[in-house]
Scaffold this motif. Sequence first.
Motif, PDB file in Angstrom:
ATOM      1  N   GLY A 198      36.851  42.103  24.889  1.00 18.04           N
ATOM      2  CA  GLY A 198      36.169  40.827  25.048  1.00 18.04           C
ATOM      3  C   GLY A 198      37.098  39.677  24.750  1.00 18.04           C
ATOM      4  N   SER A 199      36.541  38.489  24.562  1.00 19.01           N
ATOM      5  CA  SER A 199      37.359  37.293  24.417  1.00 19.01           C
ATOM      6  C   SER A 199      38.250  37.335  23.185  1.00 19.01           C
ATOM      7  N   ASN A 200      37.880  38.087  22.145  1.00 24.96           N
ATOM      8  CA  ASN A 200      38.742  38.154  20.974  1.00 24.96           C
ATOM      9  C   ASN A 200      40.017  38.948  21.238  1.00 24.96           C
ATOM     10  N   GLU A 201      40.134  39.567  22.423  1.00 26.21           N
ATOM     11  CA  GLU A 201      41.362  40.278  22.781  1.00 26.21           C
ATOM     12  C   GLU A 201      42.542  39.314  22.884  1.00 26.21           C
ATOM     13  N   GLN A 202      42.260  38.014  23.135  1.00 27.56           N
ATOM     14  CA  GLN A 202      43.353  37.053  23.259  1.00 27.56           C
ATOM     15  C   GLN A 202      44.017  36.784  21.917  1.00 27.56           C
ATOM     16  N   THR A 203      43.266  36.886  20.837  1.00 26.50           N
ATOM     17  CA  THR A 203      43.846  36.661  19.520  1.00 26.50           C
ATOM     18  C   THR A 203      44.209  37.971  18.835  1.00 26.50           C
ATOM     19  N   GLN A 204      43.505  39.024  19.164  1.00 23.49           N
ATOM     20  CA  GLN A 204      43.794  40.346  18.624  1.00 23.49           C
ATOM     21  C   GLN A 204      43.877  41.316  19.788  1.00 23.49           C
ATOM     22  N   PRO A 205      45.056  41.450  20.392  1.00 22.55           N
ATOM     23  CA  PRO A 205      45.140  42.335  21.564  1.00 22.55           C
ATOM     24  C   PRO A 205      44.679  43.741  21.232  1.00 22.55           C
ATOM     25  N   GLY A 206      43.920  44.315  22.152  1.00 23.32           N
ATOM     26  CA  GLY A 206      43.450  45.683  21.978  1.00 23.32           C
ATOM     27  C   GLY A 206      44.544  46.671  22.319  1.00 23.32           C
ATOM     28  N   HIS A 207      44.183  47.897  22.338  1.00 24.77           N
ATOM     29  CA  HIS A 207      45.110  48.961  22.678  1.00 24.77           C
ATOM     30  C   HIS A 207      45.562  48.808  24.122  1.00 24.77           C
ATOM     31  N   TYR A 208      46.837  49.071  24.375  1.00 26.33           N
ATOM     32  CA  TYR A 208      47.378  48.898  25.731  1.00 26.33           C
ATOM     33  C   TYR A 208      46.591  49.697  26.770  1.00 26.33           C
ATOM     34  N   SER A 209      45.965  50.776  26.360  1.00 26.74           N
ATOM     35  CA  SER A 209      45.244  51.601  27.326  1.00 26.74           C
ATOM     36  C   SER A 209      44.059  50.862  27.939  1.00 26.74           C
ATOM     37  N   SER A 210      43.520  49.866  27.235  1.00 23.11           N
ATOM     38  CA  SER A 210      42.408  49.089  27.799  1.00 23.11           C
ATOM     39  C   SER A 210      42.831  48.448  29.114  1.00 23.11           C
ATOM     40  N   ILE A 211      43.986  47.834  29.114  1.00 23.40           N
ATOM     41  CA  ILE A 211      44.483  47.153  30.320  1.00 23.40           C
ATOM     42  C   ILE A 211      45.021  48.185  31.313  1.00 23.40           C
ATOM     43  N   ASP A 212      45.793  49.153  30.840  1.00 20.63           N
ATOM     44  CA  ASP A 212      46.399  50.142  31.747  1.00 20.63           C
ATOM     45  C   ASP A 212      45.349  50.944  32.500  1.00 20.63           C
ATOM     46  N   ARG A 213      44.311  51.376  31.812  1.00 14.40           N
ATOM     47  CA  ARG A 213      43.266  52.164  32.477  1.00 14.40           C
ATOM     48  C   ARG A 213      42.540  51.311  33.516  1.00 14.40           C
ATOM     49  N   TYR A 214      42.247  50.060  33.160  1.00 17.68           N
ATOM     50  CA  TYR A 214      41.592  49.189  34.131  1.00 17.68           C
ATOM     51  C   TYR A 214      42.494  48.965  35.345  1.00 17.68           C
ATOM     52  N   GLU A 215      43.765  48.695  35.124  1.00 17.97           N
ATOM     53  CA  GLU A 215      44.685  48.435  36.247  1.00 17.97           C
ATOM     54  C   GLU A 215      44.791  49.649  37.166  1.00 17.97           C
ATOM     55  N   GLY A 216      44.842  50.859  36.604  1.00 15.02           N
ATOM     56  CA  GLY A 216      44.879  52.070  37.426  1.00 15.02           C
ATOM     57  C   GLY A 216      43.605  52.229  38.233  1.00 15.02           C
ATOM     58  N   TYR A 217      42.470  52.017  37.581  1.00 12.15           N
ATOM     59  CA  TYR A 217      41.174  52.075  38.255  1.00 12.15           C
ATOM     60  C   TYR A 217      41.122  51.050  39.388  1.00 12.15           C
ATOM     61  N   ALA A 218      41.528  49.801  39.096  1.00 11.18           N
ATOM     62  CA  ALA A 218      41.459  48.723  40.081  1.00 11.18           C
ATOM     63  C   ALA A 218      42.341  49.025  41.291  1.00 11.18           C
ATOM     64  N   LYS A 219      43.524  49.585  41.065  1.00 10.39           N
ATOM     65  CA  LYS A 219      44.417  49.927  42.176  1.00 10.39           C
ATOM     66  C   LYS A 219      43.778  50.964  43.090  1.00 10.39           C
ATOM     67  N   VAL A 220      43.194  51.992  42.489  1.00  7.45           N
ATOM     68  CA  VAL A 220      42.549  53.046  43.289  1.00  7.45           C
ATOM     69  C   VAL A 220      41.393  52.467  44.104  1.00  7.45           C
ATOM     70  N   LEU A 221      40.583  51.601  43.486  1.00  6.00           N
ATOM     71  CA  LEU A 221      39.473  51.013  44.238  1.00  6.00           C
ATOM     72  C   LEU A 221      39.973  50.133  45.375  1.00  6.00           C
ATOM     73  N   ARG A 222      40.970  49.279  45.089  1.00  4.45           N
ATOM     74  CA  ARG A 222      41.521  48.422  46.147  1.00  4.45           C
ATOM     75  C   ARG A 222      42.091  49.266  47.283  1.00  4.45           C
ATOM     76  N   ASP A 223      42.817  50.332  46.936  1.00  6.73           N
ATOM     77  CA  ASP A 223      43.395  51.221  47.958  1.00  6.73           C
ATOM     78  C   ASP A 223      42.307  51.858  48.826  1.00  6.73           C
ATOM     79  N   ALA A 224      41.114  52.030  48.257  1.00  8.14           N
ATOM     80  CA  ALA A 224      39.990  52.619  48.988  1.00  8.14           C
ATOM     81  C   ALA A 224      39.163  51.551  49.709  1.00  8.14           C
ATOM     82  N   GLY A 225      39.612  50.291  49.634  1.00  8.86           N
ATOM     83  CA  GLY A 225      38.891  49.213  50.295  1.00  8.86           C
ATOM     84  C   GLY A 225      37.680  48.720  49.528  1.00  8.86           C
ATOM     85  N   LEU A 226      37.607  49.044  48.232  1.00 13.97           N
ATOM     86  CA  LEU A 226      36.484  48.625  47.393  1.00 13.97           C
ATOM     87  C   LEU A 226      36.906  47.510  46.448  1.00 13.97           C
TER      88      LEU A 226
END
Length: 171
Positions: free
Chosen positions: A12-40
């Motif tokens: 959530g918004s407190n991630e800007q002051t206290q970054p979460g675990h890198y996997s939060s962003i990495d997992r989302y980016e991997g998911y987003a790439k797969v969806l975009r590649d599928a036209g979603l």
Amino acid sequence: HRNIPYVNHCYGSNEQTQPGHYSSIDRYEGYAKVLRDAGLTPRFIHGQRTLERSECVAFSRQWLADADRPTALLTHDMSIALPIYAAAQSLGLRIPEDISILSFDTDLPRGHDLGIDVLVVPEYAEGKAAVEMLIQKIARSRVPLSPQVIPMSFTPGRTCAPPGSSTGTAP
């Protein structure tokens, strides 16, 4: 499935002051790439702040009750999947017929007794590879090391099915 969000209540918004675990962003980016590649279109469901455990079921009930409710979703880990599972059941949604749930988790997935389908993050293998790389780096400190890819495995459960399917059986 066409409406498949990635859900992480711990982001959530407190991630800007206290970054979460890198996997939060990495997992989302991997998911987003797969969806975009599928036209979603990728969709990220999270609170405006990191939610307390006691808030997760109510938050999940809100977006699960929307007219634009997803037919499937991917969660950051089981601590996110379990409240969604409870919220879906409390709304009378059938799992996996009305909504499919897939989650990441570690070598010993929590909540697997509910039959949640899991992409297993191999923490032991990651740790072993990290130690081996550290030993190599100590021996040859000036030689750059290439990143290592440690494959995940899949532990099937009973929470994923085609949309509107009557083939799945939830516990």
